[in-house]
Design a protein around this motif. Structure first.
Motif, PDB file in Angstrom:
ATOM      1  N   PRO A 141      14.586  17.534  45.020  1.00  0.00           N
ATOM      2  CA  PRO A 141      15.184  16.472  45.852  1.00  0.00           C
ATOM      3  C   PRO A 141      14.147  15.502  46.401  1.00  0.00           C
ATOM      4  O   PRO A 141      14.420  14.299  46.513  1.00  0.00           O
ATOM      5  CB  PRO A 141      15.880  17.245  46.987  1.00  0.00           C
ATOM      6  CG  PRO A 141      15.325  18.614  46.949  1.00  0.00           C
ATOM      7  CD  PRO A 141      14.913  18.875  45.552  1.00  0.00           C
ATOM      8  N   ARG A 151      13.071  13.186  43.551  1.00  0.00           N
ATOM      9  CA  ARG A 151      14.152  12.256  43.223  1.00  0.00           C
ATOM     10  C   ARG A 151      14.156  11.091  44.204  1.00  0.00           C
ATOM     11  O   ARG A 151      14.268   9.923  43.801  1.00  0.00           O
ATOM     12  CB  ARG A 151      15.498  12.991  43.262  1.00  0.00           C
ATOM     13  CG  ARG A 151      16.675  12.094  42.926  1.00  0.00           C
ATOM     14  CD  ARG A 151      18.003  12.778  43.180  1.00  0.00           C
ATOM     15  NE  ARG A 151      19.101  11.844  42.900  1.00  0.00           N
ATOM     16  CZ  ARG A 151      19.513  10.885  43.719  1.00  0.00           C
ATOM     17  NH1 ARG A 151      18.923  10.727  44.907  1.00  0.00           N
ATOM     18  NH2 ARG A 151      20.507  10.081  43.367  1.00  0.00           N
ATOM     19  N   SER A 211      20.303  14.121  47.187  1.00  0.00           N
ATOM     20  CA  SER A 211      19.198  15.064  47.324  1.00  0.00           C
ATOM     21  C   SER A 211      19.499  16.116  48.386  1.00  0.00           C
ATOM     22  O   SER A 211      19.160  17.292  48.227  1.00  0.00           O
ATOM     23  CB  SER A 211      17.909  14.314  47.689  1.00  0.00           C
ATOM     24  OG  SER A 211      17.513  13.467  46.626  1.00  0.00           O
TER      25      SER A 211
END
Length: 559
Positions: free
Chosen positions: A282, A285, A353
């Motif tokens: 996450p 990302r 995320s």
């Protein structure tokens, strides 16, 4: 973060440190082969002969490792005696120091809460935790890597010349310690990580390049006296270590640990950072999305990514690969995971995320309740043993910790959740060290063979180990027996070399590992001499008479 949450994180860190870095010292696990026993025996031999420059094994120079870890082991053996506690203490303390250095670096890059989280995460990652239990030189490289990057970071952010020079000197000392620990590997990982950061962040300046160059040169100068002393004592050492081991080991696969695929480190980094690996996703990302929008990322994140990705690329293109080489990259993983937890707790992760983060915590919490029983069950079947009730009760406690962690997260107590995960890992470590590891270690230790030798009325004139290098067997011998030994009295031989020998002396003893016994039986090969005893992982054969070299391994396997 409230004061109570901070205290809980600190308490979790202290308890985790005790369980991971102190408890194993009193488990009396036998030294494992090949590396742990080898390094312990080298340090023991150096100490007993008053040798502080040349690492020696059975009287011969051992040029494959630098000196710093041996010095630490020698001091430990001198202080605490010739035992497993003294052998493992340096590795465990270097592991703890590495976690503290990781937390310190994270605190300077971000804030104190991120530093606390990074320290906890670093202590409870699977691979660094496991390797700290053994005498692995690479464990000692981790703190110098983190502290060197910390000094370099602070050096460039200091506006006072005096403080800048202080940080420069500190970085040089860390480089020197890295060189004395693993030679050029530490320099390369630090240099590539920080150099890549300067390039990608467009901070290349003449002054900064000169300061980085000065740090490296000063580090080499500080570490060079020992290398020069080694060259004077062991002619050709510098060529062997830096050309054959380093240069050829990097550009070819002809050196030890070669022939591994280019993606070798990927699975090890993913599995080695369990149970925290998944929280990189996450964060990365969100960072990628921010980079696409702004064209840049935070300099602290960029430094960590250059350290991690640059190190992976450097290690992957090398011809010689070994999992322990990747240890200096795990602090970067720890800090990035800590940043992810910090952002989730403060609501700074994007919706997607954050959803991934919640999913991974729940999956990890559910798996954590199953892992203790599954591990014990698999080990019980594999080792063909039965665990006591105490073992299963501890497994139940670890399972409860995982359940409480899950419940705490669902109540949105993020910092308390982060404090419980390392305790679950520490509980699992204690569970494995107390029971499965003790049984497993007997299959990879020479302590039982040394006990057998110590019980004999006199030292065997010649003892050949079939399938093992004599290492910790020498460490465990009585001091008077070690002093009475002559070079080559205990040595290694392969099963094929033994089979092709035309004649064996009558006073020869053979210690054959169970693995070699099974292999010889499968190949219909015979073991010379007469079987006399079984000790640990070894079968003992005595060549009392050449006419008695008819002991067939098929017969031995059927016993």
């Amino acid at each position: 973060m409230s004061r109570t949450e901070r205290h809980r994180l600190i308490a979790s860190g202290l308890l985790t440190a005790v369980l991971i870095y102190v408890y194993p010292l009193f488990a009396a696990t036998p030294l494992l082969e090949p590396d742990e026993g080898l390094h312990a025996t080298i340090s023991q031999e150096m100490l007993e002969h008053g040798e502080w420059v040349v690492p020696r094994f059975r009287g011969e120079p051992f040029p494959d490792k630098p000196i710093l870890y041996f010095w630490a082991q020698m001091l430990s053996l001198k202080a605490f005696g010739m035992n497993e506690l003294a052998v493992r203490l340096p590795g465990l303390m270097f592991g703890l120091l590495g976690s503290l250095a990781t937390g310190l670096l994270a605190g300077r890059l971000f804030d104190s809460q991120t530093g606390l989280l990074a320290c906890l995460i670093s202590m409870s990652m699977f691979l660094p935790l496991s390797l700290a239990q053994a005498a692995a030189h690479d464990v000692a490289l981790v703190p110098w890597t983190s502290l060197a990057l910390l000094c370099l970071w602070e050096m460039e952010r200091s506006s006072v010349r005096r403080r800048q020079r202080t940080w420069l000197a500190g970085a040089a000392v860390m480089f020197a310690l890295a060189i004395l620990t693993k030679a050029l590997i530490g320099v390369a990982i630090i240099g590539i990580g920080y150099g890549g950061f300067l390039i990608l962040s467009r901070q290349i300046r003449t002054g900064r390049c000169l300061r980085l160059f000065s740090v490296i040169v000063l580090g080499v100068l500080v570490a060079s006296p020992w290398y020069l002393a080694m060259e004077l004592r062991v002619s050709g050492y510098l060529y062997y270590y830096f050309v054959e081991r380093h240069l050829l080991g990097f550009v070819t696969a002809t050196q030890p640990h070669g022939h591994e695929p280019w993606y070798y480190y990927g699975p090890w980094l993913v599995l080695g950072a369990v149970p925290w690996t998944w929280y990189l996703v996450p964060l990365l990302r969100d960072e990628w999305s921010a980079f696409r929008r702004r064209g840049s990322t935070e300099p602290e994140i960029m430094l960590l990514l250059c350290w991690l990705i640059g190190g992976i690329v450097f290690l992957s293109v090398a011809g010689s690969k070994l999992v322990t080489y990747s240890l200096p990259l795990f602090p970067a993983c720890s800090i990035l995971c800590a940043v992810c937890w910090r952002r989730y707790g403060s609501g700074r992760l994007s919706g997607t995320s954050a959803g991934w983060f919640r999913l991974m915590v729940r999956v990890a919490g559910g798996a954590g309740m199953l892992v203790p029983a599954v591990v014990l069950g698999v080990c019980q079947i594999h080792l063909r043993t039965t665990w006591p009730l105490t073992c299963w009760l501890l497994a139940a406690v670890v399972t409860v910790i995982s359940g409480v962690t899950w419940r705490t997260f669902e109540r949105r107590q993020i910092n308390d959740t982060a404090a419980l995960v390392p305790l679950w890992v520490a509980g699992m470590a204690c569970l494995v060290i107390t029971w499965p590891l003790q049984n497993f270690a007997e299959e990879f230790s020479e302590r039982s063979l040394a006990d057998w030798v110590n019980r004999q009325p006199e030292l065997p004139e010649r003892l050949l180990l079939v399938g093992e290098r004599p290492a910790s067997v020498l460490f465990y011998l009585k001091p008077e027996l070690r002093r009475a030994m002559i070079p080559g009295q205990f040595s290694k031989v392969t099963i094929d070399e033994l089979r092709n020998a035309r004649q064996l002396p009558d006073d020869l003893w053979l210690a054959v590992t169970d693995r070699m016994v099974r292999e010889a039986a499968a190949r219909q090969q015979s073991i010379p001499g007469t079987w006399t005893d079984s000790v640990g992982q070894f079968q003992i054969f005595c060549c009392e008479d050449q006419a008695r070299q008819l002991s067939q391994m098929v017969w031995r396997s059927a016993r």
